[in-house]
Design an enzyme around this catalytic site. Structure first.
Site, PDB file in Angstrom:
ATOM      1  N   HIS A 231       0.820  -1.228  -0.013  1.00 21.36           N
ATOM      2  CA  HIS A 231      -0.026   0.078  -0.088  1.00 21.36           C
ATOM      3  C   HIS A 231       0.749   1.142  -0.063  1.00 21.36           C
ATOM      4  O   HIS A 231       2.177   1.236   0.240  1.00 21.36           O
ATOM      5  CB  HIS A 231      -0.927  -0.042   1.191  1.00 21.36           C
ATOM      6  CG  HIS A 231      -0.298  -0.374   2.493  1.00 21.36           C
ATOM      7  ND1 HIS A 231       0.785   0.390   3.143  1.00 21.36           N
ATOM      8  CD2 HIS A 231      -0.574  -1.202   3.576  1.00 21.36           C
ATOM      9  CE1 HIS A 231       0.921   0.038   4.228  1.00 21.36           C
ATOM     10  NE2 HIS A 231       0.251  -1.209   4.749  1.00 21.36           N
TER      11      HIS A 231
HETATM   12  P1  TYD Z   1      -2.234  -3.664   7.170  1.00 27.87           P
HETATM   13  O1  TYD Z   1      -2.522  -2.384   6.663  1.00 27.87           O
HETATM   14  O2  TYD Z   1      -2.856  -4.754   6.398  1.00 27.87           O
HETATM   15  O3  TYD Z   1      -0.964  -4.255   7.709  1.00 27.87           O
HETATM   16  P2  TYD Z   1       0.282  -4.093   6.890  1.00 27.87           P
HETATM   17  O4  TYD Z   1       0.683  -2.493   7.213  1.00 27.87           O
HETATM   18  O5  TYD Z   1       0.998  -5.184   7.206  1.00 27.87           O
HETATM   19  O6  TYD Z   1      -0.253  -4.068   5.478  1.00 27.87           O
HETATM   20  O7  TYD Z   1      -3.284  -3.948   8.524  1.00 27.87           O
HETATM   21  C1  TYD Z   1      -3.915  -4.910   8.932  1.00 27.87           C
HETATM   22  C2  TYD Z   1      -5.323  -4.567   9.599  1.00 27.87           C
HETATM   23  O8  TYD Z   1      -5.012  -4.069  10.792  1.00 27.87           O
HETATM   24  C3  TYD Z   1      -6.001  -3.717   8.557  1.00 27.87           C
HETATM   25  O9  TYD Z   1      -7.513  -4.435   8.809  1.00 27.87           O
HETATM   26  C4  TYD Z   1      -6.081  -2.402   9.292  1.00 27.87           C
HETATM   27  C5  TYD Z   1      -5.678  -2.545  10.620  1.00 27.87           C
HETATM   28  N1  TYD Z   1      -5.009  -1.788  11.170  1.00 27.87           N
HETATM   29  C6  TYD Z   1      -5.470  -0.906  12.218  1.00 27.87           C
HETATM   30  O10 TYD Z   1      -6.691  -0.980  12.568  1.00 27.87           O
HETATM   31  N2  TYD Z   1      -4.686   0.034  12.784  1.00 27.87           N
HETATM   32  C7  TYD Z   1      -3.362   0.386  12.418  1.00 27.87           C
HETATM   33  O11 TYD Z   1      -2.439   1.021  12.942  1.00 27.87           O
HETATM   34  C8  TYD Z   1      -2.661  -0.618  11.477  1.00 27.87           C
HETATM   35  C9  TYD Z   1      -1.215  -0.582  10.917  1.00 27.87           C
HETATM   36  C10 TYD Z   1      -3.527  -1.565  10.891  1.00 27.87           C
END
Ligand code: TYD
Length: 137
Positions: free
Chosen positions: A54
């Site tokens: 992302h």
């Molecule tokens: P995700 O963005 O997929 O993690 P990565 O950074 O590894 O790609 O996040 C996984 C899940 O957690 C997604 O449903 C969003 C949630 N999340 C939060 O609620 N707060 C946060 O600070 C983060 C990083 C993720």
């Protein structure tokens, strides 16, 4: 702007002594170029997993592998660079609007992430084509 000028490798101070290491990371322009509003950490991801995938419209990040090793591939739509996070004193600063993948996590990897913003799902771009389109606006 060149990708190598957008990202920054940071080196934190070690105030350790014979009792062990003590690494200090201060926000608000000291070690971290932003006010830290959020901290999260990722562990238990094995070598096959690719995380991230992302870009963020508003959040800047600093990534620190406080334990173990992982890799980050950053992409600004024109260039890509792979950075190995392999030392607890090393930080990787990522500005907004970079596409990022985190992968090759060692078993003992604990990837600490410092963020400039509170979580807001709306500021995440999770589709690479949308990311490229937004860069061109
Ligand atoms: P995700 O963005 O997929 O993690 P990565 O950074 O590894 O790609 O996040 C996984 C899940 O957690 C997604 O449903 C969003 C949630 N999340 C939060 O609620 N707060 C946060 O600070 C983060 C990083 C993720």
């Amino acid at each position: 702007m060149k990708l190598s000028e957008q990202i920054k490798i940071l080196e934190f101070s070690d105030l350790g002594d014979e009792r062990g290491n003590l690494v200090v990371v201060e926000g608000s322009g000291y070690d971290i170029p932003f006010e830290i509003k959020r901290v999260f950490y990722i562990y238990g991801s094995d070598a096959e997993v690719i995380r991230g995938r992302h870009a963020n419209r508003k959040s800047e990040f600093v990534l620190i592998n406080v334990s173990g090793v992982s890799k980050v591939k950053v992409d600004n739509g024109r260039e890509q660079q792979i950075i190995e996070l392999n030392r607890p004193r090393m930080g990787l600063y990522l500005p907004t609007m970079l596409w990022k993948d985190m992968y090759d996590f060692s078993k003992d990897s604990v990837l600490l992430v410092l963020a400039s913003e509170h979580y807001d799902a709306e500021e995440y771009i999770r589709d690479y084509d949308d990311y490229i389109k937004e860069l061109m606006l």
